[in-house]
Scaffold this active site. Sequence first.
Site, PDB file in Angstrom:
ATOM      1  CG  ASP A   1      -2.170  -1.355   1.387  1.00 37.55           C
ATOM      2  OD1 ASP A   1      -1.925  -1.766   0.028  1.00 37.55           O
ATOM      3  OD2 ASP A   1      -2.588  -1.578   2.439  1.00 37.55           O
ATOM      4  CE  LYS A   2       0.885   8.278  -1.577  1.00 35.31           C
ATOM      5  NZ  LYS A   2      -0.516   9.173  -2.981  1.00 35.31           N
TER       6      LYS A   2
END
Length: 245
Positions: free
Chosen positions: A105-106
């Site tokens: 995930d970012k």
Amino acid sequence: MKQIRLDKFLTDSGIGTRSEVKNLIKKGQIAVNGSIVKKSDIKIDATSDKVSYQGKELRYSEFHYYMLYKPAGVLSATEDKNQETVLDLLKGVSHKNLFPVGRLDKDTEGLLLITDDGALAHSLLSPKKHVDKTYYLIADGKVEAEDLTTLSEGVDIGEEKKTLPAKAKLISYDKAADRTELLLTIHEGKFHQVKRMMEAVGKPVLYLKRLSMGSLVLDEKLEKGCFRELTDEEISCLRQYKIQK
């Protein structure tokens, strides 16, 4: 014996694009077995012929493997018009067709394997292989013994089936901050799985970092945003997943 064109050998070795290496050859900067060559389409034996660029011998590799310490804020993608991607961090690497194996995930950081070996990526991500992925996380609240049991046995995250059994290990609990440090090892790759598992036990993730994927362990010497090529030993260990049934 692996006969390939000289320009392909050079591009696979990371010297540049096909047009760039052809220009280098014309300029006389490439030698084969000690002799300068000026033709890009000659065939060489990639396993025995010695190719050098500006006097430095090159090592041929059909595939390429990089370990990246992904920082938070960077997308696990090959390209994006508006945001920085993990491939943007591979400064000076000119190999084509590189991609991240899986995604973080970012806002998640840690180990990310980047390669152009599609077969290996498929093996590492295949649910049938049950490749372990270990994460260090900080959770909001106190993770109790029953939470560890639930995580270990499988969690209902709103899908048809519970998550497969995981390994949950308590590191510490900070009473003042009301936060728990935890190691969690899973061998699935469901969307936002770790975060959803922790949400399911009422202890949402505040910080998440991947430490390992299969036999590959994040190099402690790597700083955030930095990368290095995998060692021969690391590559050999990962290739075992390709031959396992």
